[in-house]
Design a protein around this motif. Sequence first.
Motif, mmCIF file in Angstrom:
data_model
loop_
_atom_site.group_PDB
_atom_site.id
_atom_site.type_symbol
_atom_site.label_atom_id
_atom_site.label_comp_id
_atom_site.label_asym_id
_atom_site.label_seq_id
_atom_site.Cartn_x
_atom_site.Cartn_y
_atom_site.Cartn_z
ATOM 1 N N UNK A 35 -75.943 -16.656 -49.895
ATOM 2 C CA UNK A 35 -75.183 -16.684 -48.646
ATOM 3 C C UNK A 35 -73.709 -16.341 -48.804
ATOM 4 N N UNK A 36 -73.173 -16.358 -50.029
ATOM 5 C CA UNK A 36 -71.725 -16.250 -50.253
ATOM 6 C C UNK A 36 -70.980 -17.287 -49.423
ATOM 7 N N UNK A 37 -71.655 -18.395 -49.087
ATOM 8 C CA UNK A 37 -71.077 -19.491 -48.287
ATOM 9 C C UNK A 37 -70.536 -18.988 -46.954
ATOM 10 N N UNK A 38 -71.218 -18.016 -46.348
ATOM 11 C CA UNK A 38 -70.784 -17.411 -45.088
ATOM 12 C C UNK A 38 -71.908 -17.437 -44.072
ATOM 13 N N UNK A 39 -71.541 -17.673 -42.798
ATOM 14 C CA UNK A 39 -72.529 -17.573 -41.732
ATOM 15 C C UNK A 39 -73.070 -16.155 -41.616
ATOM 16 N N UNK A 40 -72.306 -15.181 -42.089
ATOM 17 C CA UNK A 40 -72.746 -13.796 -42.047
ATOM 18 C C UNK A 40 -74.041 -13.596 -42.815
ATOM 19 N N UNK A 41 -74.255 -14.381 -43.878
ATOM 20 C CA UNK A 41 -75.443 -14.223 -44.718
ATOM 21 C C UNK A 41 -76.300 -15.488 -44.744
ATOM 22 N N UNK A 42 -76.122 -16.364 -43.792
ATOM 23 C CA UNK A 42 -76.887 -17.613 -43.770
ATOM 24 C C UNK A 42 -78.389 -17.315 -43.792
ATOM 25 N N UNK A 91 -70.562 -5.394 -43.655
ATOM 26 C CA UNK A 91 -71.142 -6.581 -43.011
ATOM 27 C C UNK A 91 -70.803 -6.532 -41.523
ATOM 28 N N UNK A 92 -71.676 -5.900 -40.779
ATOM 29 C CA UNK A 92 -71.405 -5.661 -39.358
ATOM 30 C C UNK A 92 -72.593 -5.968 -38.453
ATOM 31 N N UNK A 93 -73.673 -6.529 -39.017
ATOM 32 C CA UNK A 93 -74.853 -6.828 -38.223
ATOM 33 C C UNK A 93 -75.766 -5.636 -38.004
ATOM 34 N N UNK A 94 -75.343 -4.473 -38.452
ATOM 35 C CA UNK A 94 -76.162 -3.264 -38.336
ATOM 36 C C UNK A 94 -76.645 -2.840 -39.716
ATOM 37 N N UNK A 95 -75.700 -2.707 -40.651
ATOM 38 C CA UNK A 95 -76.078 -2.353 -42.023
ATOM 39 C C UNK A 95 -76.448 -3.602 -42.831
ATOM 40 N N UNK A 139 -69.699 -3.224 -29.659
ATOM 41 C CA UNK A 139 -69.574 -4.602 -29.195
ATOM 42 C C UNK A 139 -70.406 -5.552 -30.050
ATOM 43 N N UNK A 140 -71.586 -5.083 -30.478
ATOM 44 C CA UNK A 140 -72.425 -5.895 -31.367
ATOM 45 C C UNK A 140 -71.704 -6.121 -32.695
ATOM 46 N N UNK A 141 -71.121 -5.064 -33.248
ATOM 47 C CA UNK A 141 -70.389 -5.195 -34.505
ATOM 48 C C UNK A 141 -69.218 -6.164 -34.362
ATOM 49 N N UNK A 142 -68.479 -6.034 -33.264
ATOM 50 C CA UNK A 142 -67.319 -6.904 -33.053
ATOM 51 C C UNK A 142 -67.740 -8.351 -32.911
ATOM 52 N N UNK A 143 -68.799 -8.610 -32.151
ATOM 53 C CA UNK A 143 -69.274 -9.982 -31.973
ATOM 54 C C UNK A 143 -69.798 -10.560 -33.287
ATOM 55 N N UNK A 144 -70.495 -9.732 -34.056
ATOM 56 C CA UNK A 144 -71.040 -10.176 -35.332
ATOM 57 C C UNK A 144 -69.936 -10.579 -36.293
ATOM 58 N N UNK A 145 -68.925 -9.760 -36.420
ATOM 59 C CA UNK A 145 -67.847 -10.057 -37.368
ATOM 60 C C UNK A 145 -66.973 -11.208 -36.878
ATOM 61 N N UNK A 146 -66.831 -11.339 -35.563
ATOM 62 C CA UNK A 146 -66.043 -12.439 -35.013
ATOM 63 C C UNK A 146 -66.687 -13.787 -35.319
#
Length: 542
Positions: free
Chosen positions: A118-125, A357-361, A376-383
Amino acid sequence: MTQPHHDVHAELTADQLVRLTALQMAERLRAGTTTAVELVQAHLDRIAAFDGDPRADAASDRGVRAFLHVNAEEALADAAEVDRIRAAGGTEAESLHPLAGVPVAVKDNIVTVGQPTTAASMMLDGWMSPYDATVVTRLRQARMPILGKTNLDEFAMGGSTEHSAFGITRNPWDGDRVPGGSGGGSAAAVAAFLAPLALGSDTGGSIREPAAFTGTVGMKPTYGAVSRHGVIAMASSLDQVGPAARTVADAAALQQVIGGHDPLDSTSLPEALGDLGAAVAAGSGRSNLAGLRVGVITDQPMEGYHPGLREAFEQRVAQLREAGAEIVEVSCPHFSAALGAYYLIMPSEVSSNLARFDGVRYGNRVVPDGGGTIEQVMAATRAEGFGDEVKRRIILGTYALSAGYYDAYYGSAQKVRTLVQRDFAEAFEQVDVLLTPASPHPAFPLGEQVDDPLAMYLNDYTTIPANLAGVPGVSVPGGLVDGLPWGLQLMAPAREDARLYEVGAAVEALVERHEPAPVWARIPETERGVARATATTAGGQQ
């Protein structure tokens, strides 16, 4: 202080077993007085008793909280296979690695099949890697059971392990203090006897600072000595995987397992760095330090250091001189600019590496209410996927790389990096190793710096130059200040990791060993400071 003799045939309780060094554990496994299953189970039981849940509320969970994921079933199965091979004897048993059956923990930015990374990130939870990092492959080849994945600052960005998306890790010496960062989970696991060995990654001090704060050994190898393949990149020209351990000998043994050339890493050194275990033996066997030239840097003023640590460092320098070492004052005039250069180079590389790390790739996807465009999806994902510290560094790096500012910021920082490398080259013409504190102060209280980025960045003051130059650096315990551990940092020329282990072992033999209180996590808050003081043995700087 040299390691006490261990009777390999003595009967030990589980608590005594987990307090052995990794090499002592390996010796018992080979002698047949302990099985790998017993050893792994003893550590799993201790994790269950003392670690707690890092995702639980910190106020209600007083555990160490070193692990994000515990790999109990697989670790026990791997241990059972080691026991089966040893019991069967024959060629396969004879070919087992000396550390086969000794468990290890892995920092959670190193990809591992069968466990979340996860790298301790919600991005990779919850993300499960389809492949192992090269260092994990080498652990498996050595048949070292992996106990689990340890906590860190999100994407390895931080100096306290308070920037993890999944909760803090506590320092085993004092549950109200940080264990350092970004690799606080690995260092805390080793210090609390939850694991004898662990892997970390060091971009600007993320192995060495936690080692200093937890009274353990943390080694940043020469850049390229250990493969970065499968390590989630933070700053590719600075990142380096290395060992966390309780002794210099154990750290050397683990680096020997994970090091060496890797064709999957274009920055991997083509040559091996020698027999690190033999270097440790040579260092620990020295009767004195005659002939060793130790450099003390005159261009890193210690005015901002903790007063007790400054005094303790001066005492250690005097102790080395009394042991026969030649203490040489050396000038490294550009080290004072290293911190500023690092905090331009590192965020610039962060900005580039984390763009994927953008929710697409890559990464968990966040879709705005009612849908939205791909932007908008990328922006919301990174936010939502990134925490504040990660966003801060991405913004800083993007600005430094932007048109009109590249030469003024990133380009100038790279010039300073070259000057730092020249400082090291000139210093090592005069001395064999350089000596500094690994941090300006012992572990600080939880919450004290988490909202003060500049104060947090200043913790890397002494460790950053080694990353900029690619040279090896190690933190070994220096004793105690105000009842808390601090670290001595040694640095050597590139590719001279063996020299660093030899000198590190010799220095380690001069310093009294201390251990944290084994039960602070279950002691009432009003009594916790008393327990810490009681746990410190006589000798060393108090």
